[in-house]
Design an enzyme around this catalytic site. Structure first.
Site, PDB file in Angstrom:
ATOM      1  N   LYS A   1      31.992 155.647  90.854  1.00  0.00           N
ATOM      2  CA  LYS A   1      33.103 155.584  91.537  1.00  0.00           C
ATOM      3  C   LYS A   1      34.308 156.382  91.062  1.00  0.00           C
ATOM      4  CE  LYS A   1      34.599 151.387  89.281  1.00  0.00           C
ATOM      5  NZ  LYS A   1      35.231 150.049  89.039  1.00  0.00           N
TER       6      LYS A   1
ATOM      7  N   LYS B   1      40.477 155.548  87.337  1.00  0.00           N
ATOM      8  CA  LYS B   1      41.798 155.854  87.103  1.00  0.00           C
ATOM      9  C   LYS B   1      41.642 157.034  85.911  1.00  0.00           C
ATOM     10  CE  LYS B   1      44.195 151.931  88.409  1.00  0.00           C
ATOM     11  NZ  LYS B   1      43.740 150.695  87.955  1.00  0.00           N
TER      12      LYS B   1
ATOM     13  N   LYS C   1      32.056 148.763  80.794  1.00  0.00           N
ATOM     14  CA  LYS C   1      33.158 148.717  79.638  1.00  0.00           C
ATOM     15  C   LYS C   1      32.593 149.060  78.163  1.00  0.00           C
ATOM     16  CE  LYS C   1      36.934 148.285  82.953  1.00  0.00           C
ATOM     17  NZ  LYS C   1      37.426 147.240  83.826  1.00  0.00           N
TER      18      LYS C   1
HETATM   19  P1  AMP Z   1      41.336 148.852  89.442  1.00  0.00           P
HETATM   20  O1  AMP Z   1      41.457 150.462  89.680  1.00  0.00           O
HETATM   21  O2  AMP Z   1      39.934 148.699  88.861  1.00  0.00           O
HETATM   22  O3  AMP Z   1      42.374 148.202  88.978  1.00  0.00           O
HETATM   23  O4  AMP Z   1      41.052 148.427  91.175  1.00  0.00           O
HETATM   24  C1  AMP Z   1      42.113 147.977  92.088  1.00  0.00           C
HETATM   25  C2  AMP Z   1      41.570 147.848  93.399  1.00  0.00           C
HETATM   26  O5  AMP Z   1      41.172 149.071  93.965  1.00  0.00           O
HETATM   27  C3  AMP Z   1      40.428 146.874  93.595  1.00  0.00           C
HETATM   28  O6  AMP Z   1      40.523 146.081  94.592  1.00  0.00           O
HETATM   29  C4  AMP Z   1      39.235 147.488  93.500  1.00  0.00           C
HETATM   30  O7  AMP Z   1      38.091 147.207  94.102  1.00  0.00           O
HETATM   31  C5  AMP Z   1      39.782 149.024  94.260  1.00  0.00           C
HETATM   32  N1  AMP Z   1      38.909 150.094  93.850  1.00  0.00           N
HETATM   33  C6  AMP Z   1      39.086 150.762  92.626  1.00  0.00           C
HETATM   34  N2  AMP Z   1      38.207 151.990  92.605  1.00  0.00           N
HETATM   35  C7  AMP Z   1      37.959 152.005  93.847  1.00  0.00           C
HETATM   36  C8  AMP Z   1      37.064 153.049  94.495  1.00  0.00           C
HETATM   37  N3  AMP Z   1      36.361 153.898  93.982  1.00  0.00           N
HETATM   38  N4  AMP Z   1      36.672 152.773  95.886  1.00  0.00           N
HETATM   39  C9  AMP Z   1      37.326 151.752  96.623  1.00  0.00           C
HETATM   40  N5  AMP Z   1      38.050 150.812  95.802  1.00  0.00           N
HETATM   41  C10 AMP Z   1      38.261 150.919  94.655  1.00  0.00           C
END
Ligand code: AMP
Ligand code: TRP
Length: 322
Positions: A191, A194, A110
């Site tokens: 990865k 969002k 970040k």
């Molecule tokens: P975040 O979008 O960072 O708030 O992630 C929320 C949840 O989704 C967390 O458990 C992350 O590990 C999971 N997550 C986020 N991006 C991915 C991805 N590309 N593949 C699998 N899990 C994800």
């Protein structure tokens, strides 16, 4: 098991969030005590506007519900409504050496992507996450693979607290799904996230999904085969397998001799179908803000008592008069 997990309301929830985290939640809530949080105080550690934060927070709750989080089985909470998260986070950030925070990979990423938005909150993000988890006597955290360093740091913070003030917190374990790491459709070495156009949101309309799969990058060659040298097709195969329930080997066989075009067309339809139920449920919830507020109130009632007990215990242990 006692389950806790959360997602930041910082953009639309995508199929990576679903396959990595939410899909597991839905099963776990049946046989375990579970708390699922929308972690809004984490969301403000990266750039946001008032409107975005409000919309993304409500959307995240709609998404949780439409995906199958059942407020009768689990507690659905909004992090900011339970101030004990911040209190415990402050205590953790005060007893943890600064250097432990600087090493976290997501922090470094970040800093690189938003060098002009590096705040104290961003650095101490894992102390708040540790508080989220440890307030509730959590034992297992269903998350995607990218969260492992945060889970390790939570255990380090818990161990440090226990060593200084006496045994208080238990060791926690991550629960990883098969889709623990879904990659970007535009760059399969990163990865799915969002931000940008790298992912498929759960709330995307069918034609948007078809278009995104059509535009997804592919590897050189034509074979539909899983392998390190084919990161784009491997990622699409994982998504196909997760949404269809078929094994990857089975899918490879089915598409032997066929091209990327046919594979992608079918994949788009499988995702569109897989999300049909979600889309219908989501339409029912959407715009019913009163219902959401009611659910959050009951989630808070279920969860807060335990948070207060943990915090009281922690305060006593460190010498804060209550
Ligand atoms: P975040 O979008 O960072 O708030 O992630 C929320 C949840 O989704 C967390 O458990 C992350 O590990 C999971 N997550 C986020 N991006 C991915 C991805 N590309 N593949 C699998 N899990 C994800
Ligand atoms: N850091 C997590 C993410 O970016 C979100 C999160 C905050 C979380 N607190 C949590 C996940 C507690 C699991 C448990 O995805």
């Amino acid at each position: 098991m006692r389950i806790f997990s959360g997602i930041r309301p910082s953009g639309k929830i995508h199929i990576g969030n679903y396959l990595g985290a939410i899909k597991q939640w839905i099963e776990l809530q049946n046989k375990n005590e579970a708390i699922f949080a929308v972690v809004d105080y984490h969301a403000i550690t990266t750039p946001f506007t008032k409107k975005e934060l409000e919309n993304d927070t409500l959307d995240a709750i709609f998404d949780y519900l439409a995906a199958g989080v059942d407020p009768n089985k689990s507690a659905l909470i909004l992090q900011s409504q339970i101030p004990e998260h911040l209190e415990l986070s402050w205590i953790f950030s005060s007893i943890t050496p600064l250097s432990w925070f600087g090493r976290v990979p997501t922090y470094k990423e970040k800093v690189e992507s938003n060098p002009e938005y590096v705040s104290l909150g961003l650095l101490s993000y894992p102390a708040l996450m540790a508080a989220d988890i440890l307030l509730y006597g959590t034992t297992h955290i269903p998350v995607g693979e990218d969260q492992i360093p945060h889970i390790e740091l939570t255990n380090d913070i818990a161990r440090r607290f226990n060593n200084i003030f006496g045994k208080t917190f238990k060791r926690i374990k991550p629960l990883l799904a098969q889709g623990a790491r879904i990659m970007s459709l535009q760059n399969p070495l990163k990865k799915m996230s969002k931000t940008g156009d790298s992912g498929i949101a759960l709330s995307d309309e069918p034609d948007i999904i078809r278009d995104k799969i059509k535009k997804a990058v592919t590897d050189s060659g034509t074979e539909i085969k899983y392998g390190y040298d084919k990161p784009a097709i491997s990622n699409l195969l994982t998504i196909y397998s997760e949404f269809s329930g078929k094994k990857i080997a089975e899918i490879e066989k089915e598409y032997a001799g066929k091209g990327y075009g046919e594979f992608k067309k079918d994949l788009a339809e499988i995702i569109v179908n897989g999300l049909k139920d979600f889309r219908e449920k989501r339409k029912k919830f959407a715009d019913n803000k009163d219902y959401i507020l009611q659910i959050l109130k009951s989630g808070k009632e279920k969860a807060q008592k335990q948070a207060q007990q943990t915090l009281k215990n922690v305060k006593e242990k460190i010498g804060i008069i209550i």
